[in-house]
Design a protein around this motif. Structure first.
Motif, PDB file in Angstrom:
ATOM      1  N   PRO A  66       0.793  -1.237   0.000  1.00  0.00           N
ATOM      2  CA  PRO A  66       0.000   0.000   0.000  1.00  0.00           C
ATOM      3  C   PRO A  66       0.824   1.287   0.000  1.00  0.00           C
ATOM      4  O   PRO A  66       0.412   2.285  -0.582  1.00  0.00           O
ATOM      5  CB  PRO A  66      -0.829  -0.105   1.297  1.00  0.00           C
ATOM      6  N   HIS A  67       2.000   1.274   0.681  1.00  0.00           N
ATOM      7  CA  HIS A  67       2.706   2.536   0.887  1.00  0.00           C
ATOM      8  C   HIS A  67       4.187   2.503   0.494  1.00  0.00           C
ATOM      9  O   HIS A  67       4.835   3.546   0.520  1.00  0.00           O
ATOM     10  CB  HIS A  67       2.624   2.959   2.362  1.00  0.00           C
ATOM     11  N   GLY A  68       4.719   1.350   0.161  1.00  0.00           N
ATOM     12  CA  GLY A  68       6.141   1.275  -0.162  1.00  0.00           C
ATOM     13  C   GLY A  68       7.042   1.422   1.056  1.00  0.00           C
ATOM     14  O   GLY A  68       8.216   1.796   0.939  1.00  0.00           O
ATOM     15  N   ILE A  69       6.509   1.114   2.244  1.00  0.00           N
ATOM     16  CA  ILE A  69       7.244   1.276   3.497  1.00  0.00           C
ATOM     17  C   ILE A  69       7.900  -0.044   3.901  1.00  0.00           C
ATOM     18  O   ILE A  69       7.284  -1.107   3.811  1.00  0.00           O
ATOM     19  CB  ILE A  69       6.305   1.751   4.628  1.00  0.00           C
ATOM     20  N   ILE A  70       9.144   0.039   4.371  1.00  0.00           N
ATOM     21  CA  ILE A  70       9.856  -1.147   4.859  1.00  0.00           C
ATOM     22  C   ILE A  70       9.573  -1.312   6.350  1.00  0.00           C
ATOM     23  O   ILE A  70       9.787  -0.395   7.140  1.00  0.00           O
ATOM     24  CB  ILE A  70      11.375  -1.004   4.636  1.00  0.00           C
ATOM     25  N   ASP A  71       9.090  -2.464   6.728  1.00  0.00           N
ATOM     26  CA  ASP A  71       8.846  -2.746   8.141  1.00  0.00           C
ATOM     27  C   ASP A  71      10.174  -2.930   8.894  1.00  0.00           C
ATOM     28  O   ASP A  71      11.209  -3.189   8.282  1.00  0.00           O
ATOM     29  CB  ASP A  71       8.002  -4.015   8.283  1.00  0.00           C
ATOM     30  N   PRO A  72      10.140  -2.824  10.235  1.00  0.00           N
ATOM     31  CA  PRO A  72      11.352  -3.058  11.039  1.00  0.00           C
ATOM     32  C   PRO A  72      11.693  -4.550  11.066  1.00  0.00           C
ATOM     33  O   PRO A  72      11.403  -5.262  12.024  1.00  0.00           O
ATOM     34  CB  PRO A  72      10.974  -2.512  12.416  1.00  0.00           C
ATOM     35  N   ILE A  73      12.281  -5.025  10.001  1.00  0.00           N
ATOM     36  CA  ILE A  73      12.479  -6.452   9.769  1.00  0.00           C
ATOM     37  C   ILE A  73      13.356  -7.100  10.838  1.00  0.00           C
ATOM     38  O   ILE A  73      13.020  -8.165  11.373  1.00  0.00           O
ATOM     39  CB  ILE A  73      13.057  -6.669   8.353  1.00  0.00           C
ATOM     40  N   PRO A  97      18.166  -0.970   5.445  1.00  0.00           N
ATOM     41  CA  PRO A  97      18.489  -2.055   6.380  1.00  0.00           C
ATOM     42  C   PRO A  97      18.463  -3.419   5.684  1.00  0.00           C
ATOM     43  O   PRO A  97      17.799  -3.597   4.653  1.00  0.00           O
ATOM     44  CB  PRO A  97      17.390  -1.956   7.437  1.00  0.00           C
ATOM     45  N   PRO A  98      19.184  -4.402   6.229  1.00  0.00           N
ATOM     46  CA  PRO A  98      19.197  -5.742   5.632  1.00  0.00           C
ATOM     47  C   PRO A  98      17.820  -6.395   5.671  1.00  0.00           C
ATOM     48  O   PRO A  98      17.057  -6.190   6.610  1.00  0.00           O
ATOM     49  CB  PRO A  98      20.208  -6.506   6.497  1.00  0.00           C
ATOM     50  N   ALA A  99      17.512  -7.167   4.624  1.00  0.00           N
ATOM     51  CA  ALA A  99      16.235  -7.876   4.552  1.00  0.00           C
ATOM     52  C   ALA A  99      16.460  -9.152   3.756  1.00  0.00           C
ATOM     53  O   ALA A  99      16.038  -9.265   2.611  1.00  0.00           O
ATOM     54  CB  ALA A  99      15.174  -7.008   3.897  1.00  0.00           C
ATOM     55  N   ASP A 100      17.143 -10.082   4.388  1.00  0.00           N
ATOM     56  CA  ASP A 100      17.454 -11.342   3.710  1.00  0.00           C
ATOM     57  C   ASP A 100      17.770 -12.391   4.768  1.00  0.00           C
ATOM     58  O   ASP A 100      17.577 -12.167   5.960  1.00  0.00           O
ATOM     59  CB  ASP A 100      18.624 -11.168   2.719  1.00  0.00           C
ATOM     60  N   PHE A 101      18.280 -13.549   4.327  1.00  0.00           N
ATOM     61  CA  PHE A 101      18.529 -14.643   5.270  1.00  0.00           C
ATOM     62  C   PHE A 101      19.742 -14.397   6.170  1.00  0.00           C
ATOM     63  O   PHE A 101      19.984 -15.180   7.089  1.00  0.00           O
ATOM     64  CB  PHE A 101      18.708 -15.950   4.507  1.00  0.00           C
ATOM     65  N   SER A 102      20.478 -13.314   5.930  1.00  0.00           N
ATOM     66  CA  SER A 102      21.575 -12.977   6.846  1.00  0.00           C
ATOM     67  C   SER A 102      21.031 -12.446   8.172  1.00  0.00           C
ATOM     68  O   SER A 102      21.759 -12.394   9.165  1.00  0.00           O
ATOM     69  CB  SER A 102      22.506 -11.927   6.211  1.00  0.00           C
ATOM     70  N   VAL A 103      19.756 -12.046   8.203  1.00  0.00           N
ATOM     71  CA  VAL A 103      19.122 -11.574   9.433  1.00  0.00           C
ATOM     72  C   VAL A 103      18.637 -12.785  10.215  1.00  0.00           C
ATOM     73  O   VAL A 103      17.760 -13.530   9.753  1.00  0.00           O
ATOM     74  CB  VAL A 103      17.932 -10.644   9.113  1.00  0.00           C
ATOM     75  N   ALA A 104      19.201 -13.015  11.374  1.00  0.00           N
ATOM     76  CA  ALA A 104      18.818 -14.168  12.191  1.00  0.00           C
ATOM     77  C   ALA A 104      17.334 -14.124  12.509  1.00  0.00           C
ATOM     78  O   ALA A 104      16.811 -13.099  12.955  1.00  0.00           O
ATOM     79  CB  ALA A 104      19.628 -14.189  13.484  1.00  0.00           C
ATOM     80  N   GLY A 105      16.644 -15.234  12.259  1.00  0.00           N
ATOM     81  CA  GLY A 105      15.217 -15.304  12.532  1.00  0.00           C
ATOM     82  C   GLY A 105      14.364 -15.299  11.285  1.00  0.00           C
ATOM     83  O   GLY A 105      13.201 -15.722  11.326  1.00  0.00           O
ATOM     84  N   ILE A 106      14.906 -14.827  10.155  1.00  0.00           N
ATOM     85  CA  ILE A 106      14.150 -14.848   8.899  1.00  0.00           C
ATOM     86  C   ILE A 106      14.174 -16.265   8.347  1.00  0.00           C
ATOM     87  O   ILE A 106      15.242 -16.832   8.097  1.00  0.00           O
ATOM     88  CB  ILE A 106      14.741 -13.864   7.860  1.00  0.00           C
ATOM     89  N   THR A 107      12.998 -16.838   8.158  1.00  0.00           N
ATOM     90  CA  THR A 107      12.917 -18.234   7.718  1.00  0.00           C
ATOM     91  C   THR A 107      12.365 -18.393   6.306  1.00  0.00           C
ATOM     92  O   THR A 107      12.545 -19.453   5.698  1.00  0.00           O
ATOM     93  CB  THR A 107      12.035 -19.047   8.684  1.00  0.00           C
ATOM     94  N   SER A 108      11.701 -17.360   5.765  1.00  0.00           N
ATOM     95  CA  SER A 108      11.208 -17.470   4.395  1.00  0.00           C
ATOM     96  C   SER A 108      11.051 -16.096   3.763  1.00  0.00           C
ATOM     97  O   SER A 108      10.876 -15.086   4.454  1.00  0.00           O
ATOM     98  CB  SER A 108       9.874 -18.226   4.335  1.00  0.00           C
ATOM     99  N   ILE A 109      11.134 -16.074   2.436  1.00  0.00           N
ATOM    100  CA  ILE A 109      11.032 -14.835   1.660  1.00  0.00           C
ATOM    101  C   ILE A 109      10.267 -15.135   0.375  1.00  0.00           C
ATOM    102  O   ILE A 109      10.516 -16.147  -0.280  1.00  0.00           O
ATOM    103  CB  ILE A 109      12.425 -14.277   1.289  1.00  0.00           C
ATOM    104  N   SER A 110       9.342 -14.258   0.013  1.00  0.00           N
ATOM    105  CA  SER A 110       8.690 -14.350  -1.290  1.00  0.00           C
ATOM    106  C   SER A 110       9.147 -13.170  -2.141  1.00  0.00           C
ATOM    107  O   SER A 110       9.215 -12.039  -1.658  1.00  0.00           O
ATOM    108  CB  SER A 110       7.163 -14.335  -1.139  1.00  0.00           C
ATOM    109  N   ALA A 111       9.465 -13.440  -3.402  1.00  0.00           N
ATOM    110  CA  ALA A 111       9.959 -12.390  -4.306  1.00  0.00           C
ATOM    111  C   ALA A 111       9.501 -12.690  -5.726  1.00  0.00           C
ATOM    112  O   ALA A 111       9.600 -13.821  -6.186  1.00  0.00           O
ATOM    113  CB  ALA A 111      11.486 -12.304  -4.241  1.00  0.00           C
ATOM    114  N   ASP A 112       9.027 -11.659  -6.404  1.00  0.00           N
ATOM    115  CA  ASP A 112       8.495 -11.826  -7.763  1.00  0.00           C
ATOM    116  C   ASP A 112       9.547 -11.503  -8.816  1.00  0.00           C
ATOM    117  O   ASP A 112      10.025 -10.364  -8.907  1.00  0.00           O
ATOM    118  CB  ASP A 112       7.285 -10.918  -7.972  1.00  0.00           C
TER     119      ASP A 112
END
Length: 397
Positions: A133-140, A176-191
């Motif tokens: 909706p807004h193009g905002i990055i959450d505090p991942i 900010p980082p937003a990938d599997f290098s961030v401990a706790g991230i278990t899945s990602i969807s990308a088009d």
């Protein structure tokens, strides 16, 4: 691309043994994407038909894990800006959505609110990078820490920004980082079919470990037609979509994607900066990738949307609050971007002459829909609208 599509249009990934070339390309797409998102040696995934299927599969995988530990109705904790596909997943898979509010100033997910909603039924936490909706990055990273603390999977929805975000970081942009290098991230969807420059019908869902992906597989061992196994929601899948997506990745390469992402974000920054100077409207939050949303506290912003549509522009309408979301692509030249800003200024100035005037046409319909307390009336209207898609000339007569 046309020649590649023609070569593989008869192949079917439901039968990987018959079409080993298509199977190999799908495996390589997943491997390349896991590398882009800094997955470790156990990272994995599958291709899908689009962002909705990628999200559905992640939810299905986590539902299966929750059911294995005795949870009857697993819950998804989803910020208000989270994509509608998570609601669809809950509807289809017998899950429950727990919506949490956004920060009223930044429009990011409220981490404290998410934490308060965690309970024994929670099967996943969701963040967006960026939100649709807004193009905002959450505090991942903050939400990922919750995942680690409470042993809950965390999914990043990067369907919109997946093939911009990682390359912006590689190109030196401060996000900010937003990938599997961030401990706790278990899945990602990308088009792939958005900023990955692949044809429509190309997306990926990725997991940090194979144990998660197992939950999205479907296997039927006792069917009369033989053992049936499908890694995604679809049965038959065209190898042509896989081949063209693979070709897009190979053609662009890291350098191509870095340059593409840099062009897109600089165009968005230029447009956004000038629109922020227009009296009567404002940009929601601090968008960082390709999309931003225009809103107003002075007049019905859907009036602006109608005026811009009449000039040939097409923007997404969002609600709660009402807004117009603009998604910048590489097709937007400097001249076109300048024209967009000029049209926004001109249309807004005209509306500001009488900011309290009632909206008409589609603006009135959008405004009414956004304020109706009985949402079932809106749903009935939209269902009728969808029904109309399938009306032919013969039926109308």
């Amino acid at each position: 691309m046309g020649q590649i599509f023609e070569l593989f249009c008869s192949s079917n990934l439901l039968q990987p043994g018959v079409f080993p070339g298509a199977r190999k390309m799908e495996a390589e797409i997943v491997a390349m994407c896991c590398d882009i998102f800094k997955g470790g040696p156990d990272s994995c995934g599958t291709t899908t038909s689009g962002g909705t299927e990628s999200i559905l599969l992640a939810c299905l995988a986590y539902r299966e894990m929750a059911k294995a530990r005795g949870v009857r109705r697993p819950e998804i904790i989803l910020p208000d800006s989270g994509h509608a596909a998570f609601e669809k997943a809950a509807h289809l898979f017998g899950m429950r959505i727990i919506r949490t509010p956004l920060n009223k100033t930044t429009y990011e997910a409220d981490v404290k609110a998410m934490k308060r909603m965690i309970n024994k039924n929670t099967c996943m936490l969701v963040v967006s990078g960026p939100s649709f909706p807004h193009g905002i990055i959450d505090p991942i990273s903050e939400v990922a820490r919750l995942g680690v603390k409470y042993n809950i999977p965390v999914h990043i929805d990067m369907c919109m920004g997946g093939f911009l975000y990682p390359f912006l970081r590689l190109g030196g942009h401060d996000i900010p980082p937003a990938d599997f290098s961030v401990a706790g991230i278990t899945s990602i969807s990308a088009d792939l079919h958005k900023y990955g420059k692949a044809p429509k019908g190309s997306s990926v869902v990725m997991y940090s470990e194979q144990k998660y992906r197992l939950g999205q597989f479907f296997v039927l061992t006792d069917w009369m037609g033989g053992i049936y196994a499908s890694p995604t929601l679809a049965g038959t899948r065209s190898g042509a979509v896989i081949a063209t997506a693979w070709a897009a990745l190979m053609l662009q390469g890291f350098d191509g994607y870095i340059q593409h992402a840099d062009r897109v974000i600089k165009t968005r920054e230029s447009i956004e900066k000038r629109i922020r100077e227009v009296e009567g409207i404002y940009v929601i939050g601090q968008p960082k990738v390709s999309a931003f949303t225009i809103a107003s506290t002075v007049f019905d912003v859907f009036r602006l949307g109608t005026a811009l549509t009449e000039k040939g522009w097409q923007m997404y309408t969002v609600q709660n609050p009402s807004g117009l979301c603009m998604t910048v692509t590489d097709l937007l030249s400097k001249e076109t971007a300048d024209q967009l800003v000029s049209d926004v200024k001109e249309c807004t100035a005209e509306i500001m002459k009488d900011p309290n005037a009632k909206a008409q046409g589609m603006a009135a319909i959008y405004g009414m829909a956004a304020t109706l307390p009985d949402r079932s009336l809106v749903a009935d209207f939209v269902c009728g609208y969808l029904d109309a898609f399938y009306t032919t000339d013969n039926q109308q007569q």
